[in-house]
Write an enzyme that holds these catalytic residues in place. Structure first.
Site, PDB file in Angstrom:
ATOM      1  N   THR A 174       0.852  -1.186   0.000  1.00 52.31           N
ATOM      2  CA  THR A 174       0.000   0.000   0.000  1.00 52.31           C
ATOM      3  C   THR A 174       0.888   1.237   0.000  1.00 52.31           C
ATOM      4  O   THR A 174       2.055   1.157   0.356  1.00 52.31           O
ATOM      5  CB  THR A 174      -0.800  -0.037   1.318  1.00 52.31           C
ATOM      6  OG1 THR A 174      -1.561  -1.215   1.322  1.00 52.31           O
ATOM      7  CG2 THR A 174      -1.668   1.170   1.530  1.00 52.31           C
ATOM      8  N   GLY A 204      -9.237  -4.228   3.412  1.00 52.96           N
ATOM      9  CA  GLY A 204      -8.160  -4.168   4.398  1.00 52.96           C
ATOM     10  C   GLY A 204      -8.325  -2.929   5.263  1.00 52.96           C
ATOM     11  O   GLY A 204      -9.417  -2.369   5.400  1.00 52.96           O
ATOM     12  N   GLY A 226       0.834  -3.157   5.324  1.00 51.76           N
ATOM     13  CA  GLY A 226       1.110  -4.487   5.862  1.00 51.76           C
ATOM     14  C   GLY A 226      -0.178  -5.254   6.048  1.00 51.76           C
ATOM     15  O   GLY A 226      -1.139  -5.060   5.299  1.00 51.76           O
TER      16      GLY A 226
HETATM   17  N1  ASP Z   1      -2.570  -2.976   4.256  1.00 45.77           N
HETATM   18  C1  ASP Z   1      -2.950  -3.497   2.975  1.00 45.77           C
HETATM   19  C2  ASP Z   1      -4.155  -4.364   3.130  1.00 45.77           C
HETATM   20  O1  ASP Z   1      -4.257  -5.070   4.120  1.00 45.77           O
HETATM   21  C3  ASP Z   1      -1.897  -4.276   2.285  1.00 45.77           C
HETATM   22  C4  ASP Z   1      -0.587  -3.587   2.101  1.00 45.77           C
HETATM   23  O2  ASP Z   1      -0.170  -2.792   2.897  1.00 45.77           O
HETATM   24  O3  ASP Z   1       0.044  -3.845   1.107  1.00 45.77           O
HETATM   25  O4  ASP Z   1      -4.944  -4.391   2.220  1.00 45.77           O
END
Ligand code: ASP
Length: 320
Positions: A174, A204, A226
């Protein structure tokens, strides 16, 4: 003039492609909201980034579904979209949700309808590279020696569970961008394609205010990347800001929010880069933390010609 560091942008490392444009907006006296959104949009349009916008890794059905949110620390106004398909810049749609509706979050078909009515144009978000990654792992795993499941549902369910094995650092990530403008207003933008090979409709932390994004001029802002489910369970972004409200320093607030994640079981979060937070206090001081010892974040002020990558505080998950 506001106190502290004004004219500053901080973000996840992949936000580096948007730093310059954000800083130029701030230099010209533009708002924190405009700057944060402009930087996030650059990441959405970066085809080499497989965790955000066009080029994002699709869900198990091979469809790219995007989540995004924006929060204005001056008014606590916020807007978010989730599981939206075919629109390349969800951060702009999130802003319209904030500015034009009495809602804060619109998802799926409703978000697409909203985008259509506000003149956003559709695009194919699935790049050949992202499609290939999906085809090899999910669509035709037999052809690549990988299908050990008896039926399609089992394959999908297992793919969702096995995300830690399926993904590596380059294909998930993200972006977070927090900006403080010359008037001292703070805004935070978060945008993502979420986990690669997620279940359709899965949201998410990124579109969920308090989980992946929070901003309040009076105390600061924080945003996460994350394993979003952990940030949702611990309300991580709000937790950092709330700790600062209670008098903690920025670094202690980050430490506390990361340490909190160690207290609840999560059998899917043993991966070393499970959680990351970037944050800013009310005076424009910035820092970031990660469960990985290799993670970085990016910072640029209006006085700097270029962004600077800085190491995050390393705060591993403690598991017995
Ligand atoms: N936090 C994001 C999610 O859970 C994923 C990411 O940070 O890449 O969708």
């Amino acid at each position: 003039m506001a106190e502290g560091t004004v004219g500053i942008v901080v973000g996840a490392a992949n936000a580096r492609v948007g730093m310059q444009v954000a800083v130029e907006i701030l230099r010209a006296g533009g708002s924190a909201i405009d700057a944060a959104i402009a930087a996030a949009r650059e990441v959405e349009d970066n085809l080499a980034d497989h965790g955000v916008g066009t080029g994002g890794i699709p869900n198990i059905l091979g469809e790219v579904e995007l989540d995004a949110s924006i929060m204005d620390g001056k008014t606590l106004a916020t807007g978010a979209v989730g599981a939206i398909k075919n629109y390349p810049n969800p951060i702009d749609i999130a802003r319209k949700v904030m500015e034009l509706t009495p809602h804060v979050m619109i998802v799926g078909e409703g978000a697409e309808l909203f985008a259509k009515h506000h003149g956003f144009t559709t695009a194919n978000l699935l790049t050949p590279e992202a499609e290939e990654s999906w085809r090899v792992r999910i669509k035709e795993p037999e052809a690549h020696g990988g299908n050990m499941y008896e039926d399609q549902y089992q394959l999908y369910a297992q793919a969702v569970q096995d995300w830690t094995k399926l993904l590596h650092e380059e294909i998930f990530g993200t972006t977070n961008v927090i900006a403080r403008d010359l008037e001292g207003n703070i805004a935070c933008a978060v945008t993502t394609s979420g986990w690669g090979f997620k279940w359709p409709g899965r949201l998410g932390d990124s579109p969920i205010i308090g989980a992946g994004n929070y901003a309040d001029n009076r105390f600061g802002a924080a945003a996460c990347t994350g394993r979003g489910e952990m940030a949702i369970r611990a309300a991580s972004a709000h937790s950092v800001v709330a700790s600062m409200r209670c008098g903690m320093s920025l670094d202690d607030a980050l430490q506390q929010a990361m340490t909190d994640l160690s207290y609840f079981p999560d059998k899917f979060a043993e991966r070393e880069s499970a959680m990351n937070i970037v944050a800013m206090d009310a005076f424009g001081n910035v820092n970031a933390a990660s469960t990985s010892d290799k993670a970085e974040f990016v910072v640029q002020t209006v006085e700097m010609d270029e962004y600077e990558l800085r190491p995050r505080m390393f705060i591993p998950l403690k598991r017995d």
